[in-house]
Design an enzyme around this catalytic site. Structure first.
Site, PDB file in Angstrom:
ATOM      1  N   THR A 173      82.126  18.717  28.757  1.00  0.00           N
ATOM      2  CA  THR A 173      80.886  18.017  29.682  1.00  0.00           C
ATOM      3  C   THR A 173      80.854  19.338  30.482  1.00  0.00           C
ATOM      4  OG1 THR A 173      81.371  16.048  28.973  1.00  0.00           O
ATOM      5  CG2 THR A 173      79.951  16.508  31.445  1.00  0.00           C
ATOM      6  N   ARG A 201      74.853   5.265  22.683  1.00  0.00           N
ATOM      7  CA  ARG A 201      75.480   5.246  23.973  1.00  0.00           C
ATOM      8  C   ARG A 201      75.391   6.364  25.377  1.00  0.00           C
ATOM      9  NH1 ARG A 201      78.879   8.725  27.152  1.00  0.00           N
ATOM     10  NH2 ARG A 201      80.365   7.555  27.840  1.00  0.00           N
ATOM     11  N   VAL A 202      75.431   5.318  26.060  1.00  0.00           N
ATOM     12  CA  VAL A 202      75.104   6.596  27.816  1.00  0.00           C
ATOM     13  C   VAL A 202      75.996   6.305  28.278  1.00  0.00           C
ATOM     14  CG1 VAL A 202      73.140   6.856  28.926  1.00  0.00           C
ATOM     15  CG2 VAL A 202      72.594   6.348  26.928  1.00  0.00           C
ATOM     16  N   GLY A 203      76.374   8.415  28.551  1.00  0.00           N
ATOM     17  CA  GLY A 203      77.140   8.147  29.480  1.00  0.00           C
ATOM     18  C   GLY A 203      76.865   8.750  30.949  1.00  0.00           C
ATOM     19  N   ASP A 204      77.223   8.331  32.260  1.00  0.00           N
ATOM     20  CA  ASP A 204      77.078   8.403  33.242  1.00  0.00           C
ATOM     21  C   ASP A 204      76.302   9.700  33.766  1.00  0.00           C
ATOM     22  OD1 ASP A 204      79.857   9.681  32.243  1.00  0.00           O
ATOM     23  OD2 ASP A 204      79.996  10.212  34.806  1.00  0.00           O
ATOM     24  N   THR A 224      82.830  14.507  35.357  1.00  0.00           N
ATOM     25  CA  THR A 224      83.381  14.647  34.096  1.00  0.00           C
ATOM     26  C   THR A 224      84.042  13.794  33.978  1.00  0.00           C
ATOM     27  OG1 THR A 224      84.266  16.327  32.782  1.00  0.00           O
ATOM     28  CG2 THR A 224      84.364  16.623  34.892  1.00  0.00           C
ATOM     29  N   GLY A 225      84.294  13.000  32.981  1.00  0.00           N
ATOM     30  CA  GLY A 225      85.622  12.137  32.403  1.00  0.00           C
ATOM     31  C   GLY A 225      85.034  10.895  32.046  1.00  0.00           C
ATOM     32  N   GLY A 227      83.232   7.659  30.785  1.00  0.00           N
ATOM     33  CA  GLY A 227      82.099   8.290  31.657  1.00  0.00           C
ATOM     34  C   GLY A 227      81.417   6.663  31.823  1.00  0.00           C
TER      35      GLY A 227
HETATM   36  N1  ASP Z   1      81.347  11.830  32.236  1.00  0.00           N
HETATM   37  C1  ASP Z   1      80.418  12.905  30.222  1.00  0.00           C
HETATM   38  C2  ASP Z   1      80.764  11.016  29.091  1.00  0.00           C
HETATM   39  O1  ASP Z   1      80.930   9.555  29.406  1.00  0.00           O
HETATM   40  C3  ASP Z   1      81.971  12.764  28.847  1.00  0.00           C
HETATM   41  C4  ASP Z   1      82.525  14.222  29.920  1.00  0.00           C
HETATM   42  O2  ASP Z   1      83.015  13.961  31.162  1.00  0.00           O
HETATM   43  O3  ASP Z   1      83.694  14.063  28.932  1.00  0.00           O
HETATM   44  O4  ASP Z   1      79.822  11.382  28.132  1.00  0.00           O
END
Ligand code: ASP
Length: 304
Positions: A173, A201-204, A224-225, A227
């Site tokens: 990301t 699906r919606v992430g952060d 990032t991480g 989500g």
């Molecule tokens: N945070 C992102 C998500 O959950 C993924 C990522 O940062 O690797 O969509």
């Protein structure tokens, strides 16, 4: 004075760490994205333009999980999310569930500039893109051999729900935060989300306050991480609030935010910059691709 930081995702260390060529490619990608953003700041351009330029460069680089090279969902398509925010006036633009827009961050910026709304999703977002003259690309444009193989491996694995995977987000990301020479802050984040994710699906990343936030009174943040955890902790806003309401310095606020994520067993990282141009890049994963530069200082980039 200006300052710019970018990330290319936090997560497990690349499998073969002895493969120096592999690492060098990522570092090169980070360096050229940082340069794209810094060129804007060097000309006294805006933080908003700088974070957009840096993120667009990373979206175009197939190594990263945004734009071309994004991870694939369980249906084998790339579904893209992005957000951008101006710390001066809290204007923001966000898009989610895109299949056909080459640079999601450019569309998010267009939402910020030309729409009365903040957040557009799916077919409606793509309709807005068409109205604004964005060309439509086939979903195949985003799909790389590496990501197809990654999805196949994931779907062959014993646990198709892949909860283990969700605790171990793949790197890639992308995000950027900047403070420009006029003292304005901005943040931007773009992603394909999590490999094997459920359609819709919606992430952060595209959620203002979770993955992306900017306010000149505190800081600009891109996360990032995993989500789902960053949504639950409203992570980017949490960092800004630690400064605005708790009176914490950026350093202390970032450290406390990461400590809390670790206590929750949530993995990831964040980058942030404050009005004085101070930068933090913190994570609790084995690796986070990252790079930063401040006026008058040499650029630096790191993985571990
Ligand atoms: N945070 C992102 C998500 O959950 C993924 C990522 O940062 O690797 O969509």
């Amino acid at each position: 004075m200006y300052a710019l930081a970018i990330h290319g995702g936090a997560g497990a260390a690349p499998r073969d760490r002895s493969n120096r060529g592999y690492e060098a490619q990522f570092l090169e990608g980070l360096a050229s994205a940082l340069d794209a953003g810094e060129q804007v700041l060097r000309r006294d351009g805006s933080a908003l333009d700088a974070v957009q330029a840096a993120v667009m460069a990373l979206e175009d680089d197939p190594l990263f999980n945004a734009g071309r090279g994004a991870v694939l969902g369980s249906d084998g398509t790339a579904e893209l999310d992005a957000a951008i925010m101006s710390g001066t006036d809290l204007r923001a633009g966000a898009v989610t569930g895109l299949h056909h827009i080459r640079n999601p961050i450019a569309l998010a910026r267009c939402v910020l500039e030309r729409s009365p709304h903040v957040f557009l999703a799916g077919a409606g977002a793509e309709q807005f893109a068409a109205e604004q003259g964005f060309p439509r690309v086939a979903n195949d444009y985003f799909i790389t051999t590496h990501r197809s193989q990654q999805l196949q491996a994931l779907q062959r694995s014993a646990d198709p729900a892949a909860s283990a995977r969700l605790d171990d987000p793949p790197l890639g990301t992308v995000g950027a935060v900047a403070r420009d020479s006029h003292g304005a802050l901005a943040a931007a984040t773009s992603t394909g989300g999590m490999a094997g994710k459920h359609p819709g699906r919606v992430g952060d990343s595209p959620v203002i306050g979770a993955g992306t936030y900017a306010d000149n009174r505190s800081c600009a943040v891109s996360t990032t991480g995993h989500g789902e955890w960053f949504l639950r902790t409203v992570q980017a806003y949490d960092l800004a609030a630690r400064m605005a309401y708790g009176g914490q310095t950026l350093d202390r606020a970032a450290q406390a935010a990461i400590e809390r994520l670790t206590a929750l067993n949530a993995s990831g990282g964040l980058i942030a910059v404050d009005v004085s141009g101070q930068i933090v890049m913190q994570f609790n994963t084995p690796a986070m691709f990252r790079a930063c530069v401040r006026r008058g200082h040499a650029a630096t980039a790191a993985i571990y």
